[in-house]
Write an enzyme that holds these catalytic residues in place. Structure first.
Site, PDB file in Angstrom:
ATOM      1  N   CYS A 116     -18.596 -20.713 -10.734  1.00 10.23           N
ATOM      2  CA  CYS A 116     -17.654 -21.016 -11.814  1.00 10.23           C
ATOM      3  C   CYS A 116     -18.507 -21.508 -12.981  1.00 10.23           C
ATOM      4  O   CYS A 116     -19.182 -22.536 -12.866  1.00 10.23           O
ATOM      5  CB  CYS A 116     -16.703 -22.092 -11.305  1.00 10.23           C
ATOM      6  SG  CYS A 116     -15.646 -22.800 -12.555  1.00 10.23           S
ATOM      7  N   CYS A 123     -14.548 -28.763 -24.937  1.00  7.67           N
ATOM      8  CA  CYS A 123     -13.569 -27.755 -25.358  1.00  7.67           C
ATOM      9  C   CYS A 123     -12.680 -28.383 -26.411  1.00  7.67           C
ATOM     10  O   CYS A 123     -12.317 -29.557 -26.304  1.00  7.67           O
ATOM     11  CB  CYS A 123     -12.722 -27.295 -24.172  1.00  7.67           C
ATOM     12  SG  CYS A 123     -11.502 -26.031 -24.619  1.00  7.67           S
ATOM     13  N   CYS A 351     -11.543 -27.469 -10.672  1.00 11.66           N
ATOM     14  CA  CYS A 351     -11.065 -26.965 -11.953  1.00 11.66           C
ATOM     15  C   CYS A 351     -10.507 -28.090 -12.814  1.00 11.66           C
ATOM     16  O   CYS A 351      -9.685 -28.880 -12.361  1.00 11.66           O
ATOM     17  CB  CYS A 351      -9.944 -25.945 -11.715  1.00 11.66           C
ATOM     18  SG  CYS A 351     -10.502 -24.276 -11.915  1.00 11.66           S
TER      19      CYS A 351
HETATM   20  N1  SAH Z   1     -10.484 -22.609 -20.998  1.00 10.30           N
HETATM   21  C1  SAH Z   1     -10.172 -21.667 -20.000  1.00 10.30           C
HETATM   22  C2  SAH Z   1     -11.127 -21.697 -18.822  1.00 10.30           C
HETATM   23  C3  SAH Z   1     -11.598 -23.031 -18.351  1.00 10.30           C
HETATM   24  S1  SAH Z   1     -10.392 -24.035 -17.567  1.00 10.30           S
HETATM   25  C4  SAH Z   1      -8.742 -21.831 -19.537  1.00 10.30           C
HETATM   26  O1  SAH Z   1      -8.112 -22.816 -19.907  1.00 10.30           O
HETATM   27  O2  SAH Z   1      -8.250 -20.948 -18.839  1.00 10.30           O
HETATM   28  C5  SAH Z   1     -10.281 -23.243 -15.968  1.00 10.30           C
HETATM   29  C6  SAH Z   1      -8.957 -23.434 -15.251  1.00 10.30           C
HETATM   30  O3  SAH Z   1      -8.805 -24.789 -14.820  1.00 10.30           O
HETATM   31  C7  SAH Z   1      -7.746 -23.124 -16.118  1.00 10.30           C
HETATM   32  O4  SAH Z   1      -6.813 -22.355 -15.431  1.00 10.30           O
HETATM   33  C8  SAH Z   1      -7.196 -24.499 -16.378  1.00 10.30           C
HETATM   34  O5  SAH Z   1      -5.849 -24.439 -16.711  1.00 10.30           O
HETATM   35  C9  SAH Z   1      -7.479 -25.200 -15.069  1.00 10.30           C
HETATM   36  N2  SAH Z   1      -7.403 -26.644 -15.120  1.00 10.30           N
HETATM   37  C10 SAH Z   1      -7.694 -27.465 -16.159  1.00 10.30           C
HETATM   38  N3  SAH Z   1      -7.517 -28.752 -15.803  1.00 10.30           N
HETATM   39  C11 SAH Z   1      -7.094 -28.764 -14.522  1.00 10.30           C
HETATM   40  C12 SAH Z   1      -6.774 -29.801 -13.578  1.00 10.30           C
HETATM   41  N4  SAH Z   1      -6.863 -31.073 -13.911  1.00 10.30           N
HETATM   42  N5  SAH Z   1      -6.380 -29.442 -12.331  1.00 10.30           N
HETATM   43  C13 SAH Z   1      -6.335 -28.136 -11.976  1.00 10.30           C
HETATM   44  N6  SAH Z   1      -6.660 -27.112 -12.812  1.00 10.30           N
HETATM   45  C14 SAH Z   1      -7.030 -27.416 -14.072  1.00 10.30           C
HETATM   46 FE1  SF4 Z   2     -10.148 -26.091 -22.750  1.00 13.27          FE
HETATM   47 FE2  SF4 Z   2      -9.545 -27.294 -20.478  1.00 13.27          FE
HETATM   48 FE3  SF4 Z   2      -7.621 -26.216 -21.969  1.00 13.27          FE
HETATM   49 FE4  SF4 Z   2      -9.349 -24.611 -20.661  1.00 13.27          FE
HETATM   50  S1  SF4 Z   2      -7.852 -26.012 -19.733  1.00 13.27           S
HETATM   51  S2  SF4 Z   2      -8.646 -24.442 -22.815  1.00 13.27           S
HETATM   52  S3  SF4 Z   2     -11.205 -25.877 -20.814  1.00 13.27           S
HETATM   53  S4  SF4 Z   2      -8.932 -27.940 -22.558  1.00 13.27           S
END
Ligand code: SAH
Ligand code: SF4
Length: 361
Positions: A116, A123, A351
Site C-alpha cells: 500500500c 493530504c 488504512c
Molecule cells: N486519498 C485516496 C487514497 C488514500 S486513503 C482516497 O481517499 O481514496 C485510502 C483508503 O483509506 C480510502 O478508501 C480512505 O477512505 C480509507 N480511510 C481513510 N481513513 C480511514 C480510517 N480511519 N479507517 C478506515 N479507512 C480509512
Molecule cells: Fe486524503 Fe485521507 Fe481523504 Fe484519502 S481519505 S483523500 S488520504 S484525507
C-alpha cells in the site's frame, strides 16, 4: 542550483530516448531500466552492464538515492510499515501486507504480496475520518519516490511485490502526472514488473483525475472512496464532495468503466448511525449496479491519536456484527460486497492511520 532528477523517475521510454540522444543504441536504456528495477542495483557504480562513459554521464546529471532514510516497524499480523524520509525531510509511509484481504476472489490469497503506497506526504483533502488528512498537504511525491517504495520494500522483505494499491498517504489524482509516470515505471507494457491489473488507484472522488486515468492503457483498477450515499452526509465527512457531488462522481465512474471495461470498487466505512441505515444499503446497492462494481466495506480504524474535534469526534465504528449485517443488507438488494480484513492496526498501519508523529512536529 537545480536539483538533479532521480534516475528512478525515468520511464523505460525516457531511458531509451536518453541512450539514443547520447549516441548509444536504445537497448542500452533498457539495460539501465532492468538494472534499476529488476536487478535492484543500489548505486550507479554497481550497475554492471552499463558502459563507463554512459555511467559517468548518469552520475553527473542524475541522482540515485531515492530517500534520505527509511525505518521499518513490524506488526504481529505479518504486515510491515515503512516510514520513508524524503530529502525534503517530510516522511511518507507504505504498508506491506502478505496475502492481503479477501478483496479479489479471482486470486489465490496466499501468493499475494501487496504494498500500500503513498502518492503525497500528507493530504489536503481533509476527510474527517482520516489521520493523514490532519497533516494537510506537505509534498507531492516524485515518480522515483512513488515507485521507489516498491523497490526498497522488496529489498527489505526479500519478496517480490505482486500487487500495489495507492491507499497510503495522499490523493493520487492530485499528483496525477507523477502517479501516472510511476505506474508506467512499475508496469511498463514491454517489461512488466507488476501487472496493471494488480495496481489499484484509490481516489476520494477527484473527477478530472478519474477522466485522465481512464485514458491509460492497459488500464489499472479504480477504487472510489464513497463513504456516504447522500450529498448531505458526504459533504460533512468528505469536503471534496462540495466540488464533485455524488452524481458527478457516478458519471465519471461510469465513464471509467466505459473506457476501460474494468470493474470499479466503492470503498465504504459504515459509521454508527450516520451512513449505515437500510436506506443507505439500498442506495449503495443501486450505485454499485450502474456498472460492474463491488462495494468494499472497511471497518473504521481508530484515529483517536489525532485528537479529533468537531465532526471527526462524532464518528463511531459499527460493531463486527453490524458490519456483517450491513453487508448482507446490501447483498439482499443485489449488490456485490466484500469486507476488508484489517492489517497492521497494532502499529497504526491500517488504512487512514498513516500520519507519522515526525511529520507533525
Ligand atoms: N486519498 C485516496 C487514497 C488514500 S486513503 C482516497 O481517499 O481514496 C485510502 C483508503 O483509506 C480510502 O478508501 C480512505 O477512505 C480509507 N480511510 C481513510 N481513513 C480511514 C480510517 N480511519 N479507517 C478506515 N479507512 C480509512
Ligand atoms: Fe486524503 Fe485521507 Fe481523504 Fe484519502 S481519505 S483523500 S488520504 S484525507
Amino acid at each position: 542550483m537545480k536539483q538533479k532528477t532521480n534516475i528512478h523517475s525515468l520511464t523505460l521510454e525516457e531511458l531509451k530516448n536518453l541512450a539514443i540522444k547520447l549516441g548509444y543504441p536504445s537497448y542500452r536504456g533498457e539495460q539501465i531500466f532492468r538494472e534499476l528495477w529488476f536487478s535492484a542495483r543500489e548505486s550507479f557504480a554497481s550497475m554492471k552492464q552499463i558502459q563507463k562513459g554512459f555511467k559517468e554521464y548518469l552520475e553527473e546529471y542524475y541522482s540515485f538515492e531515492i530517500f534520505q532514510s527509511h525505518n521499518i516497524l513490524k506488526s504481529s499480523d505479518g504486515s510491515v510499515k515503512f516510514a520513508f524520509t524524503l530529502f525534503s525531510g517530510d516522511v511518507v509511509e507504505s504498508v506491506y501486507m502478505p496475502s492481503a484481504s479477501n478483496e479479489d476472489e479471482d486470486e489465490g490469497k496466499t501468493s499475494r504480496k501487496t504494498l500500500c503506497i503513498s502518492s503525497q506526504a500528507g493530504c489536503g483533502l481533509d476527510c474527517k475520518f482520516c489521520a493523514t488528512g490532519t497533516l494537510g498537504l506537505l509534498a507531492n511525491l516524485k515518480p522515483s519516490e512513488i515507485a521507489g517504495q516498491v523497490k526498497i520494500c522488496e529489498k527489505e522483505i526479500g519478496e517480490k511485490i505482486t500487487n500495489v494499491v495507492f491507499m497510503g498517504m495522499g490523493e493520487p489524482m492530485l499528483n496525477y502526472t507523477n502517479v501516472e509516470k510511476s505506474i508506467k515505471i512499475l508496469s511498463d507494457t514491454n517489461i512488466t514488473k507488476i501487472s496493471r491489473k494488480k495496481i489499484t488507484v484509490s481516489t476520494s472522488g477527484v473527477t478530472p483525475g478519474i477522466r485522465k486515468l481512464s485514458k491509460l492503457k492497459p488500464a489499472v483498477k479504480l477504487a472510489i472512496s464513497l463513504h456516504a450515499t447522500t450529498n448531505g452526509v458526504r459533504d460533512k465527512i468528505m469536503p471534496i464532495n462540495l466540488k464533485s457531488n455524488i452524481s458527478e462522481l457516478m458519471n465519471s465512474a461510469q465513464n471509467y468503466y466505459k473506457q476501460t471495461k474494468t470493474a470499479i470498487t466503492y470503498e465504504y466505512i459504515p459509521f454508527k448511525e450516520l451512513n449505515d441505515s437500510d436506506e443507505d444499503a439500498k442506495r449503495l446497492a443501486k450505485i454499485s449496479k450502474r456498472v460492474p462494481s463491488r462495494v468494499n466495506l472497511i471497518p473504521f480504524n481508530d484515529i483517536s491519536f489525532t485528537s479529533p474535534v468537531g465532526v471527526a469526534e462524532e464518528l463511531k465504528a459499527v460493531s463486527d456484527l453490524e458490519l456483517q449485517e450491513f453487508a448482507n443488507k446490501i447483498r439482499s438488494f443485489g449488490g456485490v460486497v466484500t469486507i476488508r480484513s484489517t492489517f497492521g492496526r497494532d502499529i497504526a498501519a491500517a488504512c487512514g492511520q498513516l500520519a507519522l508523529s515526525e511529520n507533525k512536529e
